[in-house]
Design a protein around this motif. Structure first.
Motif, PDB file in Angstrom:
ATOM      1  N   TRP A 291       9.387  24.489 -73.078  1.00  0.00           N
ATOM      2  CA  TRP A 291      10.792  24.055 -73.112  1.00  0.00           C
ATOM      3  C   TRP A 291      11.360  24.165 -74.525  1.00  0.00           C
ATOM      4  N   LYS A 292      10.585  23.742 -75.509  1.00  0.00           N
ATOM      5  CA  LYS A 292      11.070  23.810 -76.892  1.00  0.00           C
ATOM      6  C   LYS A 292      11.288  25.257 -77.331  1.00  0.00           C
ATOM      7  N   GLU A 293      10.402  26.141 -76.908  1.00  0.00           N
ATOM      8  CA  GLU A 293      10.598  27.566 -77.223  1.00  0.00           C
ATOM      9  C   GLU A 293      11.830  28.109 -76.505  1.00  0.00           C
ATOM     10  N   HIS A 294      12.015  27.705 -75.275  1.00  0.00           N
ATOM     11  CA  HIS A 294      13.191  28.109 -74.497  1.00  0.00           C
ATOM     12  C   HIS A 294      14.472  27.660 -75.179  1.00  0.00           C
ATOM     13  N   ARG A 295      14.494  26.433 -75.648  1.00  0.00           N
ATOM     14  CA  ARG A 295      15.695  25.891 -76.299  1.00  0.00           C
ATOM     15  C   ARG A 295      15.933  26.523 -77.664  1.00  0.00           C
ATOM     16  N   ALA A 296      14.893  26.996 -78.312  1.00  0.00           N
ATOM     17  CA  ALA A 296      15.041  27.618 -79.621  1.00  0.00           C
ATOM     18  C   ALA A 296      15.645  29.014 -79.533  1.00  0.00           C
ATOM     19  N   SER A 297      15.585  29.608 -78.355  1.00  0.00           N
ATOM     20  CA  SER A 297      16.150  30.939 -78.160  1.00  0.00           C
ATOM     21  C   SER A 297      17.668  30.869 -78.126  1.00  0.00           C
ATOM     22  N   LEU A 298      18.318  31.778 -78.805  1.00  0.00           N
ATOM     23  CA  LEU A 298      19.785  31.772 -78.873  1.00  0.00           C
ATOM     24  C   LEU A 298      20.426  32.263 -77.589  1.00  0.00           C
ATOM     25  N   THR A 299      19.667  32.922 -76.737  1.00  0.00           N
ATOM     26  CA  THR A 299      20.259  33.527 -75.540  1.00  0.00           C
ATOM     27  C   THR A 299      19.741  32.917 -74.243  1.00  0.00           C
ATOM     28  N   SER A 300      19.031  31.799 -74.311  1.00  0.00           N
ATOM     29  CA  SER A 300      18.424  31.237 -73.106  1.00  0.00           C
ATOM     30  C   SER A 300      19.460  30.586 -72.199  1.00  0.00           C
ATOM     31  N   ILE A 301      19.239  30.686 -70.893  1.00  0.00           N
ATOM     32  CA  ILE A 301      20.079  30.030 -69.895  1.00  0.00           C
ATOM     33  C   ILE A 301      19.160  29.309 -68.903  1.00  0.00           C
ATOM     34  N   ARG A 302      19.759  28.459 -68.044  1.00  0.00           N
ATOM     35  CA  ARG A 302      18.942  27.624 -67.172  1.00  0.00           C
ATOM     36  C   ARG A 302      18.093  28.455 -66.222  1.00  0.00           C
ATOM     37  N   SER A 303      18.621  29.577 -65.746  1.00  0.00           N
ATOM     38  CA  SER A 303      17.838  30.402 -64.822  1.00  0.00           C
ATOM     39  C   SER A 303      16.585  30.953 -65.508  1.00  0.00           C
ATOM     40  N   ASP A 304      16.655  31.211 -66.816  1.00  0.00           N
ATOM     41  CA  ASP A 304      15.475  31.648 -67.556  1.00  0.00           C
ATOM     42  C   ASP A 304      14.397  30.560 -67.529  1.00  0.00           C
ATOM     43  N   TRP A 305      14.834  29.307 -67.698  1.00  0.00           N
ATOM     44  CA  TRP A 305      13.869  28.213 -67.702  1.00  0.00           C
ATOM     45  C   TRP A 305      13.252  28.023 -66.316  1.00  0.00           C
ATOM     46  N   ARG A 306      14.007  28.207 -65.269  1.00  0.00           N
ATOM     47  CA  ARG A 306      13.441  28.109 -63.922  1.00  0.00           C
ATOM     48  C   ARG A 306      12.267  29.074 -63.771  1.00  0.00           C
ATOM     49  N   LYS A 307      12.461  30.296 -64.225  1.00  0.00           N
ATOM     50  CA  LYS A 307      11.409  31.300 -64.102  1.00  0.00           C
ATOM     51  C   LYS A 307      10.216  30.953 -64.994  1.00  0.00           C
ATOM     52  N   GLU A 308      10.505  30.502 -66.209  1.00  0.00           N
ATOM     53  CA  GLU A 308       9.439  30.207 -67.155  1.00  0.00           C
ATOM     54  C   GLU A 308       8.600  29.016 -66.697  1.00  0.00           C
ATOM     55  N   SER A 309       9.262  27.964 -66.241  1.00  0.00           N
ATOM     56  CA  SER A 309       8.527  26.775 -65.785  1.00  0.00           C
ATOM     57  C   SER A 309       7.711  27.074 -64.530  1.00  0.00           C
ATOM     58  N   SER A 310       8.263  27.917 -63.657  1.00  0.00           N
ATOM     59  CA  SER A 310       7.548  28.258 -62.427  1.00  0.00           C
ATOM     60  C   SER A 310       6.265  29.043 -62.705  1.00  0.00           C
ATOM     61  N   LYS A 311       6.250  29.798 -63.809  1.00  0.00           N
ATOM     62  CA  LYS A 311       5.024  30.509 -64.185  1.00  0.00           C
ATOM     63  C   LYS A 311       3.886  29.523 -64.474  1.00  0.00           C
ATOM     64  N   LEU A 312       4.256  28.362 -64.997  1.00  0.00           N
ATOM     65  CA  LEU A 312       3.248  27.366 -65.364  1.00  0.00           C
ATOM     66  C   LEU A 312       2.875  26.465 -64.189  1.00  0.00           C
ATOM     67  N   THR A 313       3.834  26.152 -63.344  1.00  0.00           N
ATOM     68  CA  THR A 313       3.584  25.158 -62.293  1.00  0.00           C
ATOM     69  C   THR A 313       3.347  25.755 -60.918  1.00  0.00           C
ATOM     70  N   GLY A 314       3.752  27.019 -60.728  1.00  0.00           N
ATOM     71  CA  GLY A 314       3.749  27.575 -59.376  1.00  0.00           C
ATOM     72  C   GLY A 314       4.998  27.142 -58.631  1.00  0.00           C
ATOM     73  N   ASP A 315       5.123  27.583 -57.396  1.00  0.00           N
ATOM     74  CA  ASP A 315       6.322  27.315 -56.617  1.00  0.00           C
ATOM     75  C   ASP A 315       6.348  25.875 -56.091  1.00  0.00           C
ATOM     76  N   PHE A 316       7.555  25.375 -55.903  1.00  0.00           N
ATOM     77  CA  PHE A 316       7.755  24.093 -55.225  1.00  0.00           C
ATOM     78  C   PHE A 316       8.011  24.345 -53.747  1.00  0.00           C
TER      79      PHE A 316
END
Length: 316
Positions: A291-316
């Motif tokens: 999350w901290k790396e995601h927020r540090a990016s100047l071009t990040s959006i919420r959909s990017d975080w959805r994909k990134e977090s899902s890589k770590l947790t798997g699907d809900f």
């Protein structure tokens, strides 16, 4: 692999720290039926006695899983006496949720409540998809393991970091997104949960009250915080809307009671996954760093975080 007890998918920590089975309260919002018809279904499934209440609908006492309330979510309309008022009541049934609210019962008995859901479906109950403005939902109120920072902070943090992926998986209906009851947490709160080292429950409560001073979130923490420190919460919030109790108030799921492939247990699995993530300290730390790396990016959006977090947790 899913763990089961008495037929229902169980919480990863099924007991409180005192050793008691954790309790669960459930609220189901739907339309298409009258209170009396719903109450009759409850009695047919679980037994009990129907008791009318002057102020708010019906209560079915002494069912297999405790008392169950059934009422139209409108104080004024329950006082309808004139023919005009009664016409308003009939109109309101098309838009105002009918609520079925349980008293706390062992979370391992949730599968029993799905029996009632099936019967309501057969009787013509309507869910969120029944109309453009029908923002019906389901609320789960699982008891906390303990009212301590050690037990509560990881669950809150796991939810906050996984919320975007959870909302996408749950496919929250547009009518509910338009209502002020399931807003996503502010990014500032997620930042704080990912970055800060909270030393006390008082610090956590103050942070939440400063950055997210509302009950209108998919995970409403005000009931827990009021149970822990009522005066601290009362200094910032209107306590008339808050019932202090030792439960998470998870209100994200839509109510799709009229769909054949929907059940309470399907939605319950999503909450169980949040608690499993909360128990995995290494995974939670990886989510914080991502999350901290995601927020540090100047071009990040919420959909990017959805994909990134899902890589770590798997699907809900």
């Amino acid at each position: 692999m899913t763990d089961k007890a008495q037929g229902t998918i169980t919480l990863p920590n099924p007991n409180t720290t005192d050793g008691d089975t954790r309790q669960l309260g459930v609220e189901i919002e739907f339309g298409g039926l009258k209170e009396e018809a719903v109450a009759d279904i409850v009695v047919d499934c679980f037994g009990g006695q129907i008791v009318p209440r002057d102020d708010k609908g019906l209560i079915i006492e002494d069912t297999e899983i405790g008392d169950i309330e059934v009422y139209l979510d409108s104080q004024y309309l329950h006082q309808a006496e004139s023919s005009f008022d009664k016409k308003l009541l009939d109109i309101a049934r098309k838009f105002v949720p009918l609520e079925l609210v349980t008293s706390p019962f062992p979370h391992t008995a949730l599968d029993k409540l799905d029996v009632i859901v099936d019967r309501l479906k057969q009787a013509g109950a309507v869910g969120t998809d029944g109309g453009l403005l029908l923002g019906y939902g389901v609320h789960f109120n699982p008891e906390v393991e303990a009212l301590t920072l050690e037990k509560i902070l990881p669950v809150l943090t796991a939810y906050a970091l996984c919320e975007d992926a959870l909302r996408e998986a749950a496919n929250i209906d547009l009518s509910r997104r338009a209502l002020p009851f399931v807003d996503p947490y502010p990014r500032a709160l997620v930042d704080a949960l990912a970055e800060r080292d909270f030393g006390s429950m008082a610090e956590l409560i103050d942070c939440y009250l400063e950055l997210a001073p509302s009950r209108n979130y998919g995970l409403d923490m005000m009931c827990i915080f009021a149970m822990i420190d009522k005066d601290r919460v009362a200094a910032e919030m209107d306590m008339a809307t808050i019932s202090a109790r030792p439960t998470y108030h998870f209100r994200l799921p839509d109510c799709r009671i009229d769909q054949d492939d929907w059940s309470l247990e399907l939605e319950w699995q999503r909450w169980i996954k949040i608690e499993k993530i909360a128990r995995d300290a290494d995974l939670l730390e990886d989510l914080k760093e991502a999350w901290k790396e995601h927020r540090a990016s100047l071009t990040s959006i919420r959909s990017d975080w959805r994909k990134e977090s899902s890589k770590l947790t798997g699907d809900f």
